[in-house]
Design a protein around this motif. Structure first.
Motif, mmCIF file in Angstrom:
data_model
loop_
_atom_site.group_PDB
_atom_site.id
_atom_site.type_symbol
_atom_site.label_atom_id
_atom_site.label_comp_id
_atom_site.label_asym_id
_atom_site.label_seq_id
_atom_site.Cartn_x
_atom_site.Cartn_y
_atom_site.Cartn_z
ATOM 1 N N LEU A 153 34.931 -12.947 -25.976
ATOM 2 C CA LEU A 153 35.563 -12.114 -24.952
ATOM 3 C C LEU A 153 35.454 -12.672 -23.537
ATOM 4 C CD1 LEU A 153 34.529 -8.525 -26.150
ATOM 5 C CD2 LEU A 153 36.523 -9.896 -26.801
ATOM 6 N N ILE A 154 34.452 -13.496 -23.276
ATOM 7 C CA ILE A 154 34.241 -14.000 -21.917
ATOM 8 C C ILE A 154 34.443 -15.512 -21.835
ATOM 9 C CG2 ILE A 154 32.571 -14.204 -20.023
ATOM 10 C CD1 ILE A 154 31.233 -11.654 -21.089
ATOM 11 N N PHE A 155 33.830 -16.239 -22.756
ATOM 12 C CA PHE A 155 33.886 -17.698 -22.728
ATOM 13 C C PHE A 155 35.310 -18.250 -22.751
ATOM 14 C CE2 PHE A 155 32.979 -21.925 -24.832
ATOM 15 C CZ PHE A 155 32.418 -22.492 -23.701
ATOM 16 N N PRO A 156 36.251 -17.673 -23.530
ATOM 17 C CA PRO A 156 37.624 -18.199 -23.505
ATOM 18 C C PRO A 156 38.242 -18.197 -22.112
ATOM 19 C CG PRO A 156 37.330 -16.795 -25.407
ATOM 20 C CD PRO A 156 36.083 -16.640 -24.569
ATOM 21 N N PHE A 157 37.937 -17.183 -21.306
ATOM 22 C CA PHE A 157 38.479 -17.122 -19.949
ATOM 23 C C PHE A 157 37.823 -18.169 -19.056
ATOM 24 C CE2 PHE A 157 39.624 -13.072 -21.720
ATOM 25 C CZ PHE A 157 40.860 -12.787 -21.151
ATOM 26 N N ILE A 158 36.542 -18.441 -19.300
ATOM 27 C CA ILE A 158 35.848 -19.468 -18.526
ATOM 28 C C ILE A 158 36.443 -20.840 -18.820
ATOM 29 C CG2 ILE A 158 33.637 -20.652 -18.199
ATOM 30 C CD1 ILE A 158 32.241 -17.988 -18.787
ATOM 31 N N VAL A 159 36.673 -21.122 -20.099
ATOM 32 C CA VAL A 159 37.245 -22.415 -20.495
ATOM 33 C C VAL A 159 38.668 -22.552 -19.967
ATOM 34 C CG1 VAL A 159 37.948 -23.851 -22.459
ATOM 35 C CG2 VAL A 159 35.791 -22.590 -22.545
ATOM 36 N N ALA A 160 39.457 -21.484 -20.088
ATOM 37 C CA ALA A 160 40.846 -21.533 -19.615
ATOM 38 C C ALA A 160 40.904 -21.737 -18.103
ATOM 39 C CB ALA A 160 41.566 -20.242 -20.000
ATOM 40 N N LYS A 161 39.987 -21.115 -17.397
ATOM 41 C CA LYS A 161 39.958 -21.279 -15.945
ATOM 42 C C LYS A 161 39.531 -22.691 -15.574
ATOM 43 C CE LYS A 161 38.105 -19.181 -11.723
ATOM 44 N NZ LYS A 161 37.215 -18.115 -11.182
ATOM 45 N N LYS A 162 38.585 -23.240 -16.345
ATOM 46 C CA LYS A 162 38.115 -24.603 -16.099
ATOM 47 C C LYS A 162 39.245 -25.601 -16.306
ATOM 48 C CE LYS A 162 34.762 -27.959 -17.863
ATOM 49 N NZ LYS A 162 33.720 -28.197 -18.906
ATOM 50 N N LEU A 163 40.032 -25.366 -17.320
ATOM 51 C CA LEU A 163 41.179 -26.231 -17.605
ATOM 52 C C LEU A 163 42.451 -25.538 -17.112
ATOM 53 C CD1 LEU A 163 40.186 -27.279 -21.225
ATOM 54 C CD2 LEU A 163 39.731 -28.482 -19.103
ATOM 55 N N LYS A 164 42.448 -25.160 -15.850
ATOM 56 C CA LYS A 164 43.517 -24.310 -15.330
ATOM 57 C C LYS A 164 44.879 -24.991 -15.293
ATOM 58 C CE LYS A 164 42.204 -25.522 -10.579
ATOM 59 N NZ LYS A 164 41.766 -24.980 -9.285
ATOM 60 N N SER A 165 44.894 -26.301 -15.476
ATOM 61 C CA SER A 165 46.190 -26.986 -15.501
ATOM 62 C C SER A 165 46.946 -26.759 -16.795
ATOM 63 C CB SER A 165 45.995 -28.492 -15.299
ATOM 64 O OG SER A 165 45.189 -29.022 -16.323
ATOM 65 N N ILE A 166 46.277 -26.213 -17.822
ATOM 66 C CA ILE A 166 46.954 -26.004 -19.095
ATOM 67 C C ILE A 166 47.850 -24.772 -19.033
ATOM 68 C CG2 ILE A 166 45.046 -24.658 -20.059
ATOM 69 C CD1 ILE A 166 45.762 -25.731 -22.774
ATOM 70 N N PRO A 167 49.123 -24.882 -19.394
ATOM 71 C CA PRO A 167 49.980 -23.700 -19.447
ATOM 72 C C PRO A 167 49.544 -22.836 -20.622
ATOM 73 C CG PRO A 167 51.258 -25.738 -19.446
ATOM 74 C CD PRO A 167 49.849 -26.112 -19.703
ATOM 75 N N GLN A 168 49.540 -21.531 -20.443
ATOM 76 C CA GLN A 168 49.118 -20.628 -21.505
ATOM 77 C C GLN A 168 50.262 -19.757 -21.975
ATOM 78 O OE1 GLN A 168 46.244 -20.838 -22.891
ATOM 79 N NE2 GLN A 168 45.252 -22.163 -21.435
ATOM 80 N N ILE A 169 50.270 -19.421 -23.272
ATOM 81 C CA ILE A 169 51.261 -18.488 -23.784
ATOM 82 C C ILE A 169 50.848 -17.086 -23.361
ATOM 83 C CG2 ILE A 169 52.204 -17.491 -25.887
ATOM 84 C CD1 ILE A 169 51.925 -20.193 -27.175
ATOM 85 N N ALA A 170 51.756 -16.340 -22.790
ATOM 86 C CA ALA A 170 51.417 -15.003 -22.308
ATOM 87 C C ALA A 170 51.162 -14.062 -23.455
ATOM 88 C CB ALA A 170 52.579 -14.465 -21.461
#
Length: 325
Positions: free
Chosen positions: A308-325
C-alpha cells in the motif's frame, strides 16, 4: 492533426514497439532507449490533443513497458530476485492500484455481510464452519482456551498443512480470475463470509479478544495476502473483459503475466503466516498482551507497507515512468 491521421502516421512505429515488448524483435538497450524517447514524444502529443482517447491509454502502456525493459536490462546483472521484489512488483501494484482498492472494498463488504448474517442467523456459523469445529471450539472455550484447536498436532506438521492450504486458497483466488473475474469474486465472497461469521462466533461467546490475540498473529499476513491475490485475479479477469486497444489474446497475455507476478509476490508472506501459525499462535495465550499486539501490528505493518505504501515510493522515485491511470 486529427487523431485518425496521427494514428495512421505512427502505426508502424508503434507496432515495432510492440514487437520489442513481446520479444518478437531484438534490439540493444541504446536502440530501446531511442524508441522510448520517440514514444514519450508521441504520448505527450496525444495527452495534449486527445486527452480522453484510448490512444493515450495505449501509448501509456507501451511507454511504461519500454521503460521497464530498459531499467530491467540495467539491473539484471546485479540481482534479478532483488529487482523483482524491490521494483518490478511495486511498479505493477502501483500500475494496477485501482484493482487493489476494489479487492479491499469487496473484502470489507463481504466480511460485513458475514458478520451481519451470523448475527441474525444462529445456524450460519455451524453451516459454514462445520459442527465438529464449532463443538470442539465451544469445549475449548469452557476449558479456558478459545484457540486450543490451533495447538493440535506438531509444529512442523501444522506449518506444512496450513501453508499448503493457504497457498491453495490464494492460487484459487488468482486463477479463477480467468472466468472474467467472476470466479475470483465467488472464492473471495466464500472466504470472507467464513471470516466474518468466524469472528462473530467468538464475539458471541465472549472471547473475542482471546481470538484476536491468537488468530490474528498469523491472520494479518494470511488474510491480507488473500486480498492481494484476489486483486491479481481481478486484473486477470479485466484483461479478458477489457482488452482496450489490444487484441483479446494479447491483452490476456499481458494481464496474466503481470497478475501472476503480483500473485507470486504474496508467496513469501503466505509462508511467513504459516510459520507463525505453526510455531507462534499455539503460545498466544501464554504470551503477555503487549507481545501479541506487537507481533500482530508488526506483521500487518510489514505487508501493508509493501503493498500500500512502497509502490508509491518506488513510482515517485522513478517519476519519469508514465503510469496507467
Amino acid at each position: 492533426m486529427r487523431e485518425v491521421a496521427f494514428i495512421k502516421q505512427n502505426k508502424e512505429k508503434w507496432l515495432d514497439f510492440e514487437a520489442v515488448i513481446f520479444g518478437k524483435a531484438k534490439k540493444n538497450p541504446d536502440e530501446i532507449a531511442g524508441l522510448y524517447i520517440h514514444l514519450i514524444n508521441d504520448l505527450s502529443y496525444a495527452q495534449t490533443y486527445y486527452p480522453k482517447s484510448k490512444t493515450v491509454v495505449y501509448l501509456n502502456y507501451l511507454a511504461s513497458q519500454i521503460y521497464q525493459r530498459i531499467y530491467k536490462t540495467k539491473r539484471h546483472e546485479k540481482n534479478r530476485l532483488l529487482y523483482f521484489f524491490s521494483e518490478e512488483v511495486p511498479l505493477l501494484v502501483y500500475q494496477y492500484r485501482r484493482y487493489v482498492l476494489y479487492a479491499f472494498l469487496l473484502f470489507f463488504m463481504f466480511v460485513g455481510i458475514g458478520v451481519l448474517s451470523a448475527m441474525y442467523d444462529d445456524d450460519l456459523s455451524r453451516l459454514i464452519l462445520g459442527d465438529a469445529y464449532v463443538n470442539k471450539t465451544l469445549e475449548n472455550i469452557k476449558d479456558g482456551d478459545a484457540v486450543a484447536i490451533y495447538k493440535s498436532g506438531s509444529n512442523w506438521g501444522g506449518f506444512f498443512a496450513i501453508t499448503i492450504n493457504n497457498l491453495r486458497v490464494g492460487a484459487m483466488c488468482f486463477i479463477m480470475g480467468i472466468f472474467g473475474g467472476i470466479g475470483t469474486f465467488y472464492v473471495m465472497f466464500k472466504n470472507c463470509l467464513m471470516l466474518g461469521s468466524f469472528q462473530y462466533f467468538f464475539y458471541e461467546q465472549g472471547v473475542f479478544w482471546e481470538s484476536v490475540r491468537g488468530i490474528w498473529i498469523h491472520g494479518s499476513m494470511e488474510i491480507f495476502a488473500i486480498v492481494i491475490e484476489s486483486a491479481a485475479g481481478f486484473i486477470l479477469g479485466a484483461s479478458i473483459l477489457f482488452p482496450q486497444t489490444f487484441s483479446r489474446i494479447n491483452s490476456l497475455k499481458i494481464g496474466f503475466r503481470n497478475s501472476f507476478k503480483i500473485f507470486l509476490s504474496t508467496v513469501p508472506f503466505t509462508i511467513a503466516a504459516g510459520i507463525l501459525e505453526g510455531f507462534v499462535t499455539r503460545y498466544s495465550l501464554e504470551m503477555p498482551n503487549w507481545l501479541n499486539v506487537v507481533i500482530i501490528l508488526s506483521t500487518l505493518f510489514a505487508i501493508s507497507f509493501y503493498y500500500l505504501i512502497f509502490p508509491f515510493i518506488v513510482a515517485k522515485k522513478l517519476k519519469s515512468i508514465p503510469q496507467i491511470a
